[in-house]
Design a protein around this motif. Sequence first.
Motif, mmCIF file in Angstrom:
data_model
loop_
_atom_site.group_PDB
_atom_site.id
_atom_site.type_symbol
_atom_site.label_atom_id
_atom_site.label_comp_id
_atom_site.label_asym_id
_atom_site.label_seq_id
_atom_site.Cartn_x
_atom_site.Cartn_y
_atom_site.Cartn_z
ATOM 1 N N ALA A 56 0.674 -0.922 -0.140
ATOM 2 C CA ALA A 56 -0.376 0.396 -0.150
ATOM 3 C C ALA A 56 0.748 1.141 -0.418
ATOM 4 O O ALA A 56 0.401 2.186 -0.837
ATOM 5 C CB ALA A 56 -0.774 0.209 0.853
ATOM 6 N N ALA A 57 2.017 1.320 1.128
ATOM 7 C CA ALA A 57 2.255 2.476 0.992
ATOM 8 C C ALA A 57 3.547 2.929 -0.679
ATOM 9 O O ALA A 57 4.140 3.883 -1.052
ATOM 10 C CB ALA A 57 4.178 2.583 1.838
ATOM 11 N N ASP A 58 4.020 2.053 -1.007
ATOM 12 C CA ASP A 58 3.879 2.493 -2.335
ATOM 13 C C ASP A 58 3.533 2.510 -3.509
ATOM 14 O O ASP A 58 3.607 2.946 -4.329
ATOM 15 C CB ASP A 58 4.469 0.356 -2.676
ATOM 16 N N ALA A 59 2.014 1.792 -3.556
ATOM 17 C CA ALA A 59 1.063 2.679 -4.010
ATOM 18 C C ALA A 59 0.721 4.008 -3.932
ATOM 19 O O ALA A 59 0.675 4.703 -5.039
ATOM 20 C CB ALA A 59 0.292 1.226 -4.418
ATOM 21 N N LEU A 60 1.031 4.275 -2.711
ATOM 22 C CA LEU A 60 0.753 5.764 -2.589
ATOM 23 C C LEU A 60 2.028 6.690 -2.807
ATOM 24 O O LEU A 60 1.631 8.103 -3.671
ATOM 25 C CB LEU A 60 0.174 6.230 -1.053
ATOM 26 N N ALA A 61 2.979 5.761 -2.433
ATOM 27 C CA ALA A 61 4.525 6.374 -2.872
ATOM 28 C C ALA A 61 4.908 6.973 -4.961
ATOM 29 O O ALA A 61 4.904 8.345 -4.733
ATOM 30 C CB ALA A 61 4.960 6.212 -2.679
ATOM 31 N N ARG A 62 3.855 6.104 -5.034
ATOM 32 C CA ARG A 62 4.448 6.675 -6.298
ATOM 33 C C ARG A 62 3.412 7.205 -7.296
ATOM 34 O O ARG A 62 3.248 7.399 -8.800
ATOM 35 C CB ARG A 62 4.630 4.942 -7.615
ATOM 36 N N GLY A 63 2.116 7.580 -6.546
ATOM 37 C CA GLY A 63 1.086 8.465 -6.841
ATOM 38 C C GLY A 63 0.644 7.396 -8.386
ATOM 39 O O GLY A 63 -0.202 7.513 -9.041
ATOM 40 N N SER A 64 0.253 6.318 -8.002
ATOM 41 C CA SER A 64 -0.248 5.101 -8.685
ATOM 42 C C SER A 64 -1.962 5.307 -9.170
ATOM 43 O O SER A 64 -2.455 4.163 -9.983
ATOM 44 C CB SER A 64 -0.537 3.230 -8.825
ATOM 45 N N ALA A 65 -2.255 5.953 -8.594
ATOM 46 C CA ALA A 65 -4.382 6.094 -9.135
ATOM 47 C C ALA A 65 -4.337 7.812 -8.821
ATOM 48 O O ALA A 65 -3.663 8.703 -7.648
ATOM 49 C CB ALA A 65 -5.243 5.020 -8.135
ATOM 50 N N THR A 66 -5.309 8.652 -8.611
ATOM 51 C CA THR A 66 -5.844 9.518 -8.770
ATOM 52 C C THR A 66 -6.941 9.822 -6.975
ATOM 53 O O THR A 66 -6.829 10.791 -6.268
ATOM 54 C CB THR A 66 -6.701 10.252 -9.608
ATOM 55 N N SER A 67 -7.439 8.519 -6.520
ATOM 56 C CA SER A 67 -8.278 8.267 -5.577
ATOM 57 C C SER A 67 -7.633 6.735 -4.653
ATOM 58 O O SER A 67 -7.634 6.200 -5.081
ATOM 59 C CB SER A 67 -8.636 8.685 -6.072
ATOM 60 N N PHE A 68 -7.733 7.066 -3.173
ATOM 61 C CA PHE A 68 -7.517 5.626 -2.365
ATOM 62 C C PHE A 68 -8.646 5.474 -1.397
ATOM 63 O O PHE A 68 -8.812 6.566 -1.234
ATOM 64 C CB PHE A 68 -5.666 5.527 -1.774
ATOM 65 N N ILE A 69 -7.969 4.273 -0.965
ATOM 66 C CA ILE A 69 -9.271 4.231 -0.271
ATOM 67 C C ILE A 69 -8.166 3.720 0.977
ATOM 68 O O ILE A 69 -7.171 2.938 0.797
ATOM 69 C CB ILE A 69 -10.671 3.154 0.272
ATOM 70 N N LEU A 70 -8.328 4.075 2.331
ATOM 71 C CA LEU A 70 -7.193 3.690 3.505
ATOM 72 C C LEU A 70 -8.177 2.946 4.311
ATOM 73 O O LEU A 70 -9.632 3.281 4.593
ATOM 74 C CB LEU A 70 -7.079 5.309 3.509
ATOM 75 N N GLY A 71 -7.280 2.178 5.025
ATOM 76 C CA GLY A 71 -8.447 1.800 6.451
ATOM 77 C C GLY A 71 -7.294 0.732 6.731
ATOM 78 O O GLY A 71 -6.272 0.062 6.479
ATOM 79 N N SER A 72 -7.896 0.052 8.153
ATOM 80 C CA SER A 72 -7.800 -0.868 8.381
ATOM 81 C C SER A 72 -7.979 -1.905 7.622
ATOM 82 O O SER A 72 -8.503 -2.251 6.515
ATOM 83 C CB SER A 72 -8.757 -1.461 9.835
ATOM 84 N N SER A 73 -8.388 -3.871 7.925
ATOM 85 C CA SER A 73 -8.204 -4.901 7.370
ATOM 86 C C SER A 73 -9.861 -5.166 7.016
ATOM 87 O O SER A 73 -10.238 -5.724 5.669
ATOM 88 C CB SER A 73 -8.692 -6.413 7.988
ATOM 89 N N ARG A 74 -10.698 -3.689 7.687
ATOM 90 C CA ARG A 74 -11.768 -3.949 7.620
ATOM 91 C C ARG A 74 -12.256 -3.324 5.600
ATOM 92 O O ARG A 74 -13.083 -3.304 4.800
ATOM 93 C CB ARG A 74 -12.737 -2.561 7.752
ATOM 94 N N THR A 75 -10.848 -2.010 4.740
ATOM 95 C CA THR A 75 -11.115 -1.400 3.965
ATOM 96 C C THR A 75 -10.715 -2.750 3.122
ATOM 97 O O THR A 75 -10.955 -3.068 2.236
ATOM 98 C CB THR A 75 -10.064 -0.362 4.290
ATOM 99 N N VAL A 76 -9.119 -3.842 3.510
ATOM 100 C CA VAL A 76 -8.886 -4.449 2.680
ATOM 101 C C VAL A 76 -9.944 -5.856 1.670
ATOM 102 O O VAL A 76 -10.026 -6.073 1.497
ATOM 103 C CB VAL A 76 -7.631 -5.254 3.281
#
Length: 422
Positions: A56-76
Amino acid sequence: MRRYALIFTAVAFGVLVLFAGFNLLVDPFAVSGAPRIAGFNAEKTRLYQDGGRIYAADALARGSATSFILGSSRTVDGFPAEPENWPGGIVNAGMRGTNMFELARAMMLAARDPDLRCLVIGIDLDEFGTHSKSKASFAISALADGNRPLSLLRTALSPNTFAASVLTVADNLAGNGPDTPWADQYEPGVQRGRYESGARGIYSYYLGYHYDGEREWYFNSALSSLTRNGVQVVAFIHPYHAWREEALFRAGREDAYFALRRDLADLFATQNDRQAANPCIDGGAAVLWDFSGFQGFATRPAPSSDATDPHETFYEPSHYLPDIGQAMLDRMRGEPGSETLFGEPFGLRLTRETARESEADIRARREAWLQTPDGQAATAFLDQVIAGDPAPESPPPQFLNRDDWNALERRAERLPDRGEAG
């Protein structure tokens, strides 16, 4: 002696290069971009072995999308990997077992990308407890320092990555897919057992729960930084099945739950008049929703002791199905017809007024559910649990320190001007 030292150093360096090269080639956490080879590393069966932090951190760091959903295992577990119908697309970057320290750092990491439009964040009481601050892989992920190249190096040199690489290759050779606790069909009693063990465990958890108000302000600091820089933040309170919600009430955390709803509504109200540079939904730069509180889809009866078909809304009391997550996104986006689910009201936009006004409705829904056969069964089960006088879960508390605040402030200073992102 010097010659032997050189030989030893060269051999050690060569082994280290081979070690790192193997990890980067197998790429168990899908961060190096190595080609996927059938029968070798195509199936990333250990992607969430660390809870998903490295991925997840790598996806956020490289800007792989213009929107993300964050959260715990309930999000996963509660959203598809790439949900549908979100403006510009959205990627699931949830992390199992996370908390507000890690979530705030994830928010700041994602916001470094000038093309980021929106963050959708699932939250609940768990994220604001003192029980943990970060998991082990936080230190090697890009969450730690925001440096993707260094994170790749740390990941490549990690013994835990090597273990995940070996297991990934073994799984691919054997034709195994990713491990998942969920199934299309269950043996009789399995699902009922999960509901009962889940309610029992969460009762003990809430007995030992301690709220940390500083985590709320840590989240507010990150939220303010993002909305001030033109990112739209859409937060929502996770739903639980009624069996877990009742365990929360029976453990005496009812007041903490309602206080959190009011506090979050106040935080979002202070920033709601800000405008996002490229919003995904209506409502300003800070939007808050609530899907908790004994809503209809969460009070559908728990699986019976002989049930084999999956429950239609929850895997077990703490985790909802991806269909529910997609429905929540549709509701927040304002899709026509999304106001109801299974014919009942679904979701509530939380403001200062609605947060307080809805408390009576939640209490009424709880009382109505307690009169149903499922509510009576949950009551009887929790009565047995409470009679056993279970010990509270009381792990050593972990608090935020000055370094944590300084790191957040440094990241805020480096956020781009969202106005240029269009």
